[in-house]
Design a protein around this motif. Structure first.
Motif, PDB file in Angstrom:
ATOM      1  N   ASP A   1       0.555  16.085 -17.750  1.00  0.00           N
ATOM      2  CA  ASP A   1      -0.823  15.566 -17.711  1.00  0.00           C
ATOM      3  C   ASP A   1      -1.382  15.601 -16.283  1.00  0.00           C
ATOM      4  OD1 ASP A   1      -0.978  14.942 -20.453  1.00  0.00           O
ATOM      5  OD2 ASP A   1      -0.097  12.956 -20.141  1.00  0.00           O
ATOM      6  N   ILE A   2      -0.556  15.195 -15.324  1.00  0.00           N
ATOM      7  CA  ILE A   2      -1.000  15.180 -13.925  1.00  0.00           C
ATOM      8  C   ILE A   2      -1.328  16.601 -13.473  1.00  0.00           C
ATOM      9  CG2 ILE A   2      -0.256  14.716 -11.545  1.00  0.00           C
ATOM     10  CD1 ILE A   2       1.439  12.361 -12.710  1.00  0.00           C
TER      11      ILE A   2
ATOM     12  N   LEU B   1     -14.389   6.518 -11.659  1.00  0.00           N
ATOM     13  CA  LEU B   1     -12.986   6.735 -12.038  1.00  0.00           C
ATOM     14  C   LEU B   1     -12.883   7.134 -13.508  1.00  0.00           C
ATOM     15  CD1 LEU B   1     -11.311   3.716 -10.209  1.00  0.00           C
ATOM     16  CD2 LEU B   1     -10.975   6.141  -9.660  1.00  0.00           C
ATOM     17  N   GLU B   2     -13.717   6.523 -14.353  1.00  0.00           N
ATOM     18  CA  GLU B   2     -13.696   6.865 -15.770  1.00  0.00           C
ATOM     19  C   GLU B   2     -14.153   8.302 -15.995  1.00  0.00           C
ATOM     20  OE1 GLU B   2     -12.265   5.093 -18.075  1.00  0.00           O
ATOM     21  OE2 GLU B   2     -12.728   6.602 -19.603  1.00  0.00           O
ATOM     22  N   GLN B   3     -15.105   8.774 -15.163  1.00  0.00           N
ATOM     23  CA  GLN B   3     -15.548  10.167 -15.282  1.00  0.00           C
ATOM     24  C   GLN B   3     -14.461  11.142 -14.843  1.00  0.00           C
ATOM     25  OE1 GLN B   3     -19.061   9.977 -12.910  1.00  0.00           O
ATOM     26  NE2 GLN B   3     -20.383   9.297 -14.590  1.00  0.00           N
ATOM     27  N   LEU B   4     -13.793  10.842 -13.731  1.00  0.00           N
ATOM     28  CA  LEU B   4     -12.813  11.789 -13.178  1.00  0.00           C
ATOM     29  C   LEU B   4     -11.448  11.699 -13.862  1.00  0.00           C
ATOM     30  CD1 LEU B   4     -13.422  11.880  -9.315  1.00  0.00           C
ATOM     31  CD2 LEU B   4     -14.398  13.287 -11.113  1.00  0.00           C
ATOM     32  N   ALA B   5     -11.142  10.550 -14.431  1.00  0.00           N
ATOM     33  CA  ALA B   5      -9.838  10.370 -15.089  1.00  0.00           C
ATOM     34  C   ALA B   5     -10.061   9.574 -16.366  1.00  0.00           C
ATOM     35  CB  ALA B   5      -8.877   9.643 -14.150  1.00  0.00           C
ATOM     36  N   PRO B   6     -10.693  10.214 -17.352  1.00  0.00           N
ATOM     37  CA  PRO B   6     -11.164   9.486 -18.545  1.00  0.00           C
ATOM     38  C   PRO B   6     -10.052   9.050 -19.501  1.00  0.00           C
ATOM     39  CG  PRO B   6     -11.601  11.841 -18.757  1.00  0.00           C
ATOM     40  CD  PRO B   6     -11.055  11.641 -17.378  1.00  0.00           C
ATOM     41  N   GLU B   7     -10.324   7.996 -20.238  1.00  0.00           N
ATOM     42  CA  GLU B   7      -9.485   7.657 -21.387  1.00  0.00           C
ATOM     43  C   GLU B   7      -9.538   8.830 -22.356  1.00  0.00           C
ATOM     44  OE1 GLU B   7     -10.357   3.881 -23.152  1.00  0.00           O
ATOM     45  OE2 GLU B   7     -10.432   2.841 -21.219  1.00  0.00           O
ATOM     46  N   ASN B   8      -8.393   9.182 -22.931  1.00  0.00           N
ATOM     47  CA  ASN B   8      -8.348  10.380 -23.769  1.00  0.00           C
ATOM     48  C   ASN B   8      -7.085  10.318 -24.614  1.00  0.00           C
ATOM     49  OD1 ASN B   8      -8.133  12.923 -24.844  1.00  0.00           O
ATOM     50  ND2 ASN B   8      -8.544  14.020 -22.933  1.00  0.00           N
ATOM     51  N   PRO B   9      -7.232  10.282 -25.935  1.00  0.00           N
ATOM     52  CA  PRO B   9      -6.036  10.171 -26.786  1.00  0.00           C
ATOM     53  C   PRO B   9      -5.088  11.359 -26.632  1.00  0.00           C
ATOM     54  CG  PRO B   9      -8.082  10.067 -28.090  1.00  0.00           C
ATOM     55  CD  PRO B   9      -8.489  10.340 -26.680  1.00  0.00           C
ATOM     56  N   ALA B  10      -5.586  12.473 -26.083  1.00  0.00           N
ATOM     57  CA  ALA B  10      -4.793  13.713 -26.083  1.00  0.00           C
ATOM     58  C   ALA B  10      -3.762  13.819 -24.969  1.00  0.00           C
ATOM     59  CB  ALA B  10      -5.746  14.917 -26.005  1.00  0.00           C
ATOM     60  N   TYR B  11      -3.661  12.838 -24.079  1.00  0.00           N
ATOM     61  CA  TYR B  11      -2.661  12.974 -23.010  1.00  0.00           C
ATOM     62  C   TYR B  11      -1.261  13.121 -23.610  1.00  0.00           C
ATOM     63  CZ  TYR B  11      -6.246  11.582 -19.601  1.00  0.00           C
ATOM     64  OH  TYR B  11      -7.379  11.527 -18.821  1.00  0.00           O
ATOM     65  N   ARG B  12      -0.475  14.017 -23.042  1.00  0.00           N
ATOM     66  CA  ARG B  12       0.896  14.232 -23.523  1.00  0.00           C
ATOM     67  C   ARG B  12       1.736  12.962 -23.376  1.00  0.00           C
ATOM     68  NH1 ARG B  12      -0.340  18.752 -20.683  1.00  0.00           N
ATOM     69  NH2 ARG B  12      -0.493  20.705 -21.855  1.00  0.00           N
ATOM     70  N   HIS B  13       1.430  12.191 -22.346  1.00  0.00           N
ATOM     71  CA  HIS B  13       2.159  10.938 -22.108  1.00  0.00           C
ATOM     72  C   HIS B  13       2.094  10.021 -23.335  1.00  0.00           C
ATOM     73  CE1 HIS B  13       3.917   7.674 -19.887  1.00  0.00           C
ATOM     74  NE2 HIS B  13       2.823   6.946 -19.831  1.00  0.00           N
ATOM     75  N   HIS B  14       1.059  10.168 -24.148  1.00  0.00           N
ATOM     76  CA  HIS B  14       0.884   9.283 -25.305  1.00  0.00           C
ATOM     77  C   HIS B  14       1.884   9.587 -26.421  1.00  0.00           C
ATOM     78  CE1 HIS B  14      -3.532   8.420 -23.920  1.00  0.00           C
ATOM     79  NE2 HIS B  14      -2.637   7.992 -23.083  1.00  0.00           N
ATOM     80  N   GLN B  15       2.533  10.739 -26.339  1.00  0.00           N
ATOM     81  CA  GLN B  15       3.579  11.057 -27.327  1.00  0.00           C
ATOM     82  C   GLN B  15       4.782  10.135 -27.190  1.00  0.00           C
ATOM     83  OE1 GLN B  15       4.317  15.299 -27.022  1.00  0.00           O
ATOM     84  NE2 GLN B  15       2.161  15.793 -27.319  1.00  0.00           N
ATOM     85  N   THR B  16       4.877   9.409 -26.067  1.00  0.00           N
ATOM     86  CA  THR B  16       5.960   8.429 -25.885  1.00  0.00           C
ATOM     87  C   THR B  16       5.609   7.091 -26.532  1.00  0.00           C
ATOM     88  OG1 THR B  16       5.037   7.532 -23.832  1.00  0.00           O
ATOM     89  CG2 THR B  16       6.524   9.433 -23.625  1.00  0.00           C
ATOM     90  N   GLY B  17       4.387   7.003 -27.107  1.00  0.00           N
ATOM     91  CA  GLY B  17       3.951   5.742 -27.694  1.00  0.00           C
ATOM     92  C   GLY B  17       3.005   4.967 -26.779  1.00  0.00           C
ATOM     93  N   GLU B  18       2.858   5.418 -25.538  1.00  0.00           N
ATOM     94  CA  GLU B  18       1.927   4.776 -24.604  1.00  0.00           C
ATOM     95  C   GLU B  18       0.481   5.181 -24.925  1.00  0.00           C
ATOM     96  OE1 GLU B  18       2.488   2.642 -22.274  1.00  0.00           O
ATOM     97  OE2 GLU B  18       4.645   2.754 -21.886  1.00  0.00           O
ATOM     98  N   ASP B  19      -0.471   4.416 -24.420  1.00  0.00           N
ATOM     99  CA  ASP B  19      -1.883   4.801 -24.582  1.00  0.00           C
ATOM    100  C   ASP B  19      -2.638   4.669 -23.261  1.00  0.00           C
ATOM    101  OD1 ASP B  19      -2.034   2.079 -24.231  1.00  0.00           O
ATOM    102  OD2 ASP B  19      -3.382   1.727 -25.920  1.00  0.00           O
ATOM    103  N   ASN B  20      -1.891   4.705 -22.142  1.00  0.00           N
ATOM    104  CA  ASN B  20      -2.495   4.430 -20.835  1.00  0.00           C
ATOM    105  C   ASN B  20      -2.474   5.623 -19.874  1.00  0.00           C
ATOM    106  OD1 ASN B  20       0.166   4.614 -20.253  1.00  0.00           O
ATOM    107  ND2 ASN B  20       0.433   2.501 -19.540  1.00  0.00           N
ATOM    108  N   GLY B  21      -2.481   6.833 -20.418  1.00  0.00           N
ATOM    109  CA  GLY B  21      -2.462   8.023 -19.563  1.00  0.00           C
ATOM    110  C   GLY B  21      -3.530   7.995 -18.479  1.00  0.00           C
ATOM    111  N   ASP B  22      -4.738   7.569 -18.865  1.00  0.00           N
ATOM    112  CA  ASP B  22      -5.821   7.532 -17.880  1.00  0.00           C
ATOM    113  C   ASP B  22      -5.509   6.574 -16.738  1.00  0.00           C
ATOM    114  OD1 ASP B  22      -6.283   5.260 -19.791  1.00  0.00           O
ATOM    115  OD2 ASP B  22      -7.967   4.884 -18.435  1.00  0.00           O
TER     116      ASP B  22
END
Lengths: 139, 139, 139
Positions: free
Chosen positions: A63-64, C68-89
């Motif tokens: 992601d980074i 910060l929200e524009q440059l690093a938005p919340e987004n369900p598609a982050y790969r990090h979220h496959q670990t069960g997290e939802d805080n990639g942004d």
């Protein structure tokens, strides 16, 4: 007794862009320094690499990398390329992550949170590049 | 003997936004400090300026400026402007580059890589602004 | 006499994302350290928070959050979220602001410019999170 201890690490990445986990190497340098309480400075000695602290999780590392490519994309049009270089994006990516970090040392160890890990972020590798680690504090 | 040495530099840029090369001035402060081994802290004392380390190449400096304008553009709509200010973008640009840097000092000199140069990045100048340089280490 | 002084602060933000002004708390730690001249390191011990220095003005703080929200938005598609997290942004926002800062200490006080204030930037709060402050210098 105040002490300063310096070591240099050399990396030659297989890929041009690569994130290398270096927490263990930095912790070993802190141990060798004999410093119990102080600060540990870590930085590449190059302008197309950075050092950052975050999670050691492969999805996040991807992601980074994707995010850095969006914010500081490869682009033939950089003015810097008129010098014959082709790594303008690597300079911008390095600026975005900041080229250095300082870390706290307490009781002779890196005083990091549970998930804080140190990464060498290389954006123009495939050649030997150096990183400096300097520990300053009380032995 | 542990020593701390502090100096303040003042800049008054001709243009509102300007990148100023300051490696020689910082190196001279390190020399005057008499410190042989330690850390050198460099930072503007303002919130619309930054300090960064990268290449001293005019094309790249233009690339960095263009890139900062894309990521943190001038925009009349910033809420900060309701205070009468018009420099919202300058605050964001300063955050992006980080407002401070630390540099290693070894054998009485800045221990930088071949191409690492220090820049004062001013985003709201044309008035006197101060920068602090503090060297901490072993004399 | 060289001295190092370390304290830990704990925050539990009411909102998931929040900017907390901490200059007074850091200044109090510098005072308690007894250190007259040196450096003060400040950093969250977490990978979804940052610390930054800028203006204590509510409009600007909103601008920074929006940016910060524009440059690093919340987004369900982050790969990090496959670990069960939802805080990639939150990880990316923390990288953008840098996870640590160093500040100068002169005459027993933080040596900051008139408008320089220290903020703890939390991007995944609502649970106890720690921040380390370490002062290193001459008492």
């Amino acid at each position: 007794m105040t002490k300063a201890h310096t070591e240099y690490l050399t990396f030659n990445t297989r890929k041009r862009k690569e994130m290398i986990h270096i927490t263990d190497q930095v912790e070993a340098i802190v141990r060798r320094s004999g410093i119990r309480d102080g600060l540990c400075f870590v930085s590449p000695m190059h302008i197309t690499a950075a050092v950052y602290v975050n999670d050691h999780e492969s999805g996040l590392i991807e992601d980074i990398s994707t995010w850095l490519e969006q914010l500081a994309p490869e682009n033939p049009a950089y003015r810097h390329h008129q010098t014959g270089e082709d790594n303008g994006d690597a300079h911008l990516k390095a600026l975005l992550l900041h080229h250095e970090t300082t870390l706290p040392v307490t009781d002779g160890h890196l005083d990091l949170g549970t998930w804080q890990r140190i990464f060498y972020a290389e954006f123009d590798g495939q050649r030997p590049k150096r990183l400096i680690v300097k520990v300053l504090g009380i032995a």
